[in-house]
Enzyme design. Structure first.
Site, PDB file in Angstrom:
ATOM      1  N   GLN A  34      -4.104  -2.889  -3.936  1.00 53.02           N
ATOM      2  CA  GLN A  34      -4.614  -1.706  -3.236  1.00 53.02           C
ATOM      3  C   GLN A  34      -4.145  -1.667  -1.788  1.00 53.02           C
ATOM      4  OE1 GLN A  34      -8.788  -1.091  -4.028  1.00 53.02           O
ATOM      5  NE2 GLN A  34      -8.511  -1.564  -6.176  1.00 53.02           N
ATOM      6  N   CYS A  35      -2.870  -1.889  -1.614  1.00 50.72           N
ATOM      7  CA  CYS A  35      -2.245  -1.965  -0.292  1.00 50.72           C
ATOM      8  C   CYS A  35      -1.310  -0.767  -0.118  1.00 50.72           C
ATOM      9  CB  CYS A  35      -1.453  -3.283  -0.214  1.00 50.72           C
ATOM     10  SG  CYS A  35      -0.478  -3.520   1.282  1.00 50.72           S
ATOM     11  N   GLY A  36      -1.054  -0.407   1.105  1.00 46.00           N
ATOM     12  CA  GLY A  36      -0.091   0.655   1.374  1.00 46.00           C
ATOM     13  C   GLY A  36       1.317   0.301   0.926  1.00 46.00           C
TER      14      GLY A  36
END
Length: 181
Positions: A34-36
């Site tokens: 759930q990271c950019g």
């Protein structure tokens, strides 16, 4: 010393010696779902597919040390990677990549090559750099891993050749990978 001196737990719990990858070019990446930068899984898989028959192996190490961006358990991570991005390269269990309890492999990697900064022109940098500066300035101390999707390129002898920060897209590493293959 080389990366072959270390072991890590695979997703199935089996302890794997990195010596199993002796003679291969290895790309070690700390990841998060759930990271950019999670979109990088797609191009990491693309690199793996393109070069695995020439001797490249990618090793993914999920980490939840950066703003809680890996909340899934190991089974959830494995399922996410396979279903969302078709990941077929080896994935390891959640790993601490900095600070107290750091896995010895990542302590070794971070000490081999210094942090040289993020690419300020990468589109995600507009969010990442202010986030770190405002919320987590402690991440910037020393040469530790600074964020998810830090990548280390390892030669066929197990030596760290190059460090790429999160703001280096996987396909931008292709020439460096080809040079080692």
């Amino acid at each position: 010393m080389s990366v072959y001196s270390f072991k890590a737990a695979a997703m199935n719990g089996r302890e794997i010696s990195l010596e199993e990858y002796s003679g291969k070019v290895v790309l070690i990446v700390n990841t998060a779902s759930q990271c950019g930068f999670t979109f990088q899984y797609e191009d990491l898989q693309r690199l793996y597919d393109r070069y695995k028959d020439k001797g490249l192996v990618l090793l993914g190490f999920p980490c939840d040390q950066f703003d809680g961006q890996e909340p899934l358990d190991n089974a959830g991570i494995q399922q996410f990677c396979e279903l969302r991005y078709g990941v077929s390269f080896p994935m390891f269990q959640k790993t601490r990549v900095r600070d107290e309890g750091v896995h010895p492999l990542f302590d070794y990697l971070a000490n081999q090559l210094p942090f040289e900064g993020f690419n300020p022109f990468h589109p995600v940098s507009k969010l990442l750099i202010p986030l770190i500066n405002d919320k987590h300035p402690e991440y910037m101390v020393g040469d530790s891993i600074k964020w998810n999707f830090t990548k280390f390129l390892i030669d066929r002898n197990g030596h760290v050749v190059k460090r790429f920060e999160a703001t280096t897209d996987p396909l931008d590493m292709e020439k460096d990978i080809e040079a080692l293959l």
